[in-house]
Design a protein around this motif. Sequence first.
Motif, PDB file in Angstrom:
ATOM      1  N   GLU A  12       0.825  -1.212   0.000  1.00 50.96           N
ATOM      2  CA  GLU A  12       0.000   0.000   0.000  1.00 50.96           C
ATOM      3  C   GLU A  12       0.859   1.262   0.000  1.00 50.96           C
ATOM      4  O   GLU A  12       0.371   2.353  -0.275  1.00 50.96           O
ATOM      5  CB  GLU A  12      -0.989   0.015   1.175  1.00 50.96           C
ATOM      6  N   HIS A  13       2.158   1.130   0.266  1.00 53.68           N
ATOM      7  CA  HIS A  13       3.070   2.277   0.286  1.00 53.68           C
ATOM      8  C   HIS A  13       3.838   2.452  -1.015  1.00 53.68           C
ATOM      9  O   HIS A  13       4.621   3.381  -1.144  1.00 53.68           O
ATOM     10  CB  HIS A  13       4.056   2.138   1.451  1.00 53.68           C
ATOM     11  N   THR A  14       3.617   1.563  -1.964  1.00 48.85           N
ATOM     12  CA  THR A  14       4.289   1.653  -3.258  1.00 48.85           C
ATOM     13  C   THR A  14       3.705   2.816  -4.049  1.00 48.85           C
ATOM     14  O   THR A  14       2.490   2.991  -4.110  1.00 48.85           O
ATOM     15  CB  THR A  14       4.111   0.341  -4.048  1.00 48.85           C
ATOM     16  N   THR A  15       4.574   3.609  -4.661  1.00 45.29           N
ATOM     17  CA  THR A  15       4.113   4.769  -5.424  1.00 45.29           C
ATOM     18  C   THR A  15       3.444   4.319  -6.724  1.00 45.29           C
ATOM     19  O   THR A  15       3.737   3.233  -7.234  1.00 45.29           O
ATOM     20  CB  THR A  15       5.289   5.705  -5.772  1.00 45.29           C
ATOM     21  N   PRO A  16       2.555   5.147  -7.256  1.00 47.39           N
ATOM     22  CA  PRO A  16       1.898   4.791  -8.526  1.00 47.39           C
ATOM     23  C   PRO A  16       2.881   4.530  -9.667  1.00 47.39           C
ATOM     24  O   PRO A  16       2.649   3.642 -10.484  1.00 47.39           O
ATOM     25  CB  PRO A  16       1.016   6.003  -8.821  1.00 47.39           C
ATOM     26  N   SER A  17       3.975   5.263  -9.709  1.00 46.56           N
ATOM     27  CA  SER A  17       4.942   5.022 -10.792  1.00 46.56           C
ATOM     28  C   SER A  17       5.636   3.675 -10.621  1.00 46.56           C
ATOM     29  O   SER A  17       5.908   2.983 -11.606  1.00 46.56           O
ATOM     30  CB  SER A  17       5.975   6.150 -10.856  1.00 46.56           C
ATOM     31  N   GLU A  18       5.905   3.261  -9.381  1.00 52.01           N
ATOM     32  CA  GLU A  18       6.510   1.952  -9.146  1.00 52.01           C
ATOM     33  C   GLU A  18       5.516   0.835  -9.448  1.00 52.01           C
ATOM     34  O   GLU A  18       5.905  -0.222  -9.958  1.00 52.01           O
ATOM     35  CB  GLU A  18       7.001   1.842  -7.703  1.00 52.01           C
ATOM     36  N   ILE A  19       4.248   1.062  -9.148  1.00 46.46           N
ATOM     37  CA  ILE A  19       3.206   0.074  -9.460  1.00 46.46           C
ATOM     38  C   ILE A  19       3.132  -0.118 -10.974  1.00 46.46           C
ATOM     39  O   ILE A  19       3.041  -1.242 -11.463  1.00 46.46           O
ATOM     40  CB  ILE A  19       1.845   0.507  -8.884  1.00 46.46           C
ATOM     41  N   ASN A  49      -5.565  -2.728 -12.120  1.00 49.19           N
ATOM     42  CA  ASN A  49      -6.710  -1.818 -12.078  1.00 49.19           C
ATOM     43  C   ASN A  49      -7.300  -1.696 -10.675  1.00 49.19           C
ATOM     44  O   ASN A  49      -7.679  -0.602 -10.249  1.00 49.19           O
ATOM     45  CB  ASN A  49      -7.785  -2.258 -13.075  1.00 49.19           C
ATOM     46  N   GLU A  50      -7.382  -2.799  -9.959  1.00 51.76           N
ATOM     47  CA  GLU A  50      -7.899  -2.764  -8.586  1.00 51.76           C
ATOM     48  C   GLU A  50      -6.987  -1.944  -7.678  1.00 51.76           C
ATOM     49  O   GLU A  50      -7.457  -1.184  -6.841  1.00 51.76           O
ATOM     50  CB  GLU A  50      -8.056  -4.182  -8.021  1.00 51.76           C
ATOM     51  N   ILE A  51      -5.689  -2.093  -7.842  1.00 50.26           N
ATOM     52  CA  ILE A  51      -4.745  -1.332  -7.023  1.00 50.26           C
ATOM     53  C   ILE A  51      -4.878   0.160  -7.313  1.00 50.26           C
ATOM     54  O   ILE A  51      -4.875   0.981  -6.388  1.00 50.26           O
ATOM     55  CB  ILE A  51      -3.299  -1.816  -7.260  1.00 50.26           C
ATOM     56  N   LEU A  52      -5.015   0.518  -8.576  1.00 49.89           N
ATOM     57  CA  LEU A  52      -5.170   1.928  -8.926  1.00 49.89           C
ATOM     58  C   LEU A  52      -6.455   2.527  -8.357  1.00 49.89           C
ATOM     59  O   LEU A  52      -6.514   3.722  -8.074  1.00 49.89           O
ATOM     60  CB  LEU A  52      -5.140   2.112 -10.443  1.00 49.89           C
ATOM     61  N   GLN A  53      -7.468   1.698  -8.168  1.00 46.85           N
ATOM     62  CA  GLN A  53      -8.732   2.163  -7.591  1.00 46.85           C
ATOM     63  C   GLN A  53      -8.698   2.165  -6.066  1.00 46.85           C
ATOM     64  O   GLN A  53      -9.677   2.529  -5.434  1.00 46.85           O
ATOM     65  CB  GLN A  53      -9.882   1.286  -8.074  1.00 46.85           C
ATOM     66  N   GLY A  54      -7.581   1.741  -5.469  1.00 51.82           N
ATOM     67  CA  GLY A  54      -7.454   1.734  -4.022  1.00 51.82           C
ATOM     68  C   GLY A  54      -7.911   0.448  -3.362  1.00 51.82           C
ATOM     69  O   GLY A  54      -8.114   0.402  -2.157  1.00 51.82           O
ATOM     70  N   ASN A  55      -8.075  -0.600  -4.138  1.00 49.20           N
ATOM     71  CA  ASN A  55      -8.547  -1.886  -3.615  1.00 49.20           C
ATOM     72  C   ASN A  55      -7.436  -2.929  -3.556  1.00 49.20           C
ATOM     73  O   ASN A  55      -7.696  -4.125  -3.646  1.00 49.20           O
ATOM     74  CB  ASN A  55      -9.687  -2.426  -4.494  1.00 49.20           C
ATOM     75  N   GLY A  56      -6.203  -2.501  -3.366  1.00 53.57           N
ATOM     76  CA  GLY A  56      -5.074  -3.407  -3.395  1.00 53.57           C
ATOM     77  C   GLY A  56      -5.053  -4.439  -2.289  1.00 53.57           C
ATOM     78  O   GLY A  56      -4.486  -5.512  -2.442  1.00 53.57           O
ATOM     79  N   ASN A  57      -5.683  -4.135  -1.164  1.00 53.73           N
ATOM     80  CA  ASN A  57      -5.670  -5.063  -0.030  1.00 53.73           C
ATOM     81  C   ASN A  57      -6.865  -6.014  -0.029  1.00 53.73           C
ATOM     82  O   ASN A  57      -6.990  -6.821   0.886  1.00 53.73           O
ATOM     83  CB  ASN A  57      -5.601  -4.298   1.288  1.00 53.73           C
ATOM     84  N   LYS A  58      -7.725  -5.922  -1.028  1.00 53.50           N
ATOM     85  CA  LYS A  58      -8.830  -6.872  -1.137  1.00 53.50           C
ATOM     86  C   LYS A  58      -8.297  -8.223  -1.579  1.00 53.50           C
ATOM     87  O   LYS A  58      -7.320  -8.309  -2.310  1.00 53.50           O
ATOM     88  CB  LYS A  58      -9.866  -6.383  -2.163  1.00 53.50           C
ATOM     89  N   THR A  59      -8.946  -9.273  -1.123  1.00 51.26           N
ATOM     90  CA  THR A  59      -8.504 -10.615  -1.502  1.00 51.26           C
ATOM     91  C   THR A  59      -9.044 -10.996  -2.872  1.00 51.26           C
ATOM     92  O   THR A  59     -10.109 -10.552  -3.281  1.00 51.26           O
ATOM     93  CB  THR A  59      -8.947 -11.668  -0.472  1.00 51.26           C
ATOM     94  N   CYS A  60      -8.304 -11.827  -3.552  1.00 55.12           N
ATOM     95  CA  CYS A  60      -8.676 -12.321  -4.879  1.00 55.12           C
ATOM     96  C   CYS A  60      -9.420 -13.628  -4.697  1.00 55.12           C
ATOM     97  O   CYS A  60      -8.838 -14.703  -4.800  1.00 55.12           O
ATOM     98  CB  CYS A  60      -7.430 -12.542  -5.723  1.00 55.12           C
TER      99      CYS A  60
END
Length: 79
Positions: A12-19, A49-60
Amino acid sequence: MTTFHDLLGTTEHTTPSEIKKRYKLLSHRLHPDKLGSSALMQLITSAYNEILQGNGNKTCESVSSDKLILTKQYAQKLK
């Protein structure tokens, strides 16, 4: 359970450019034109796409465990 961050090897601390860099590296290696898999490509694209929307910690939950394990292995190799 595996989260979308786990799939791309980010936090969750990774920058958008690193993502974006992580996504590009994985998509280059997993792209069907590079002898990868279209299913894995779709998986990392949806994770990105989920990470960019702020849902990176949701389970798959809707993804098979085989695909999750394979994608996580690719992400670990890139670290």
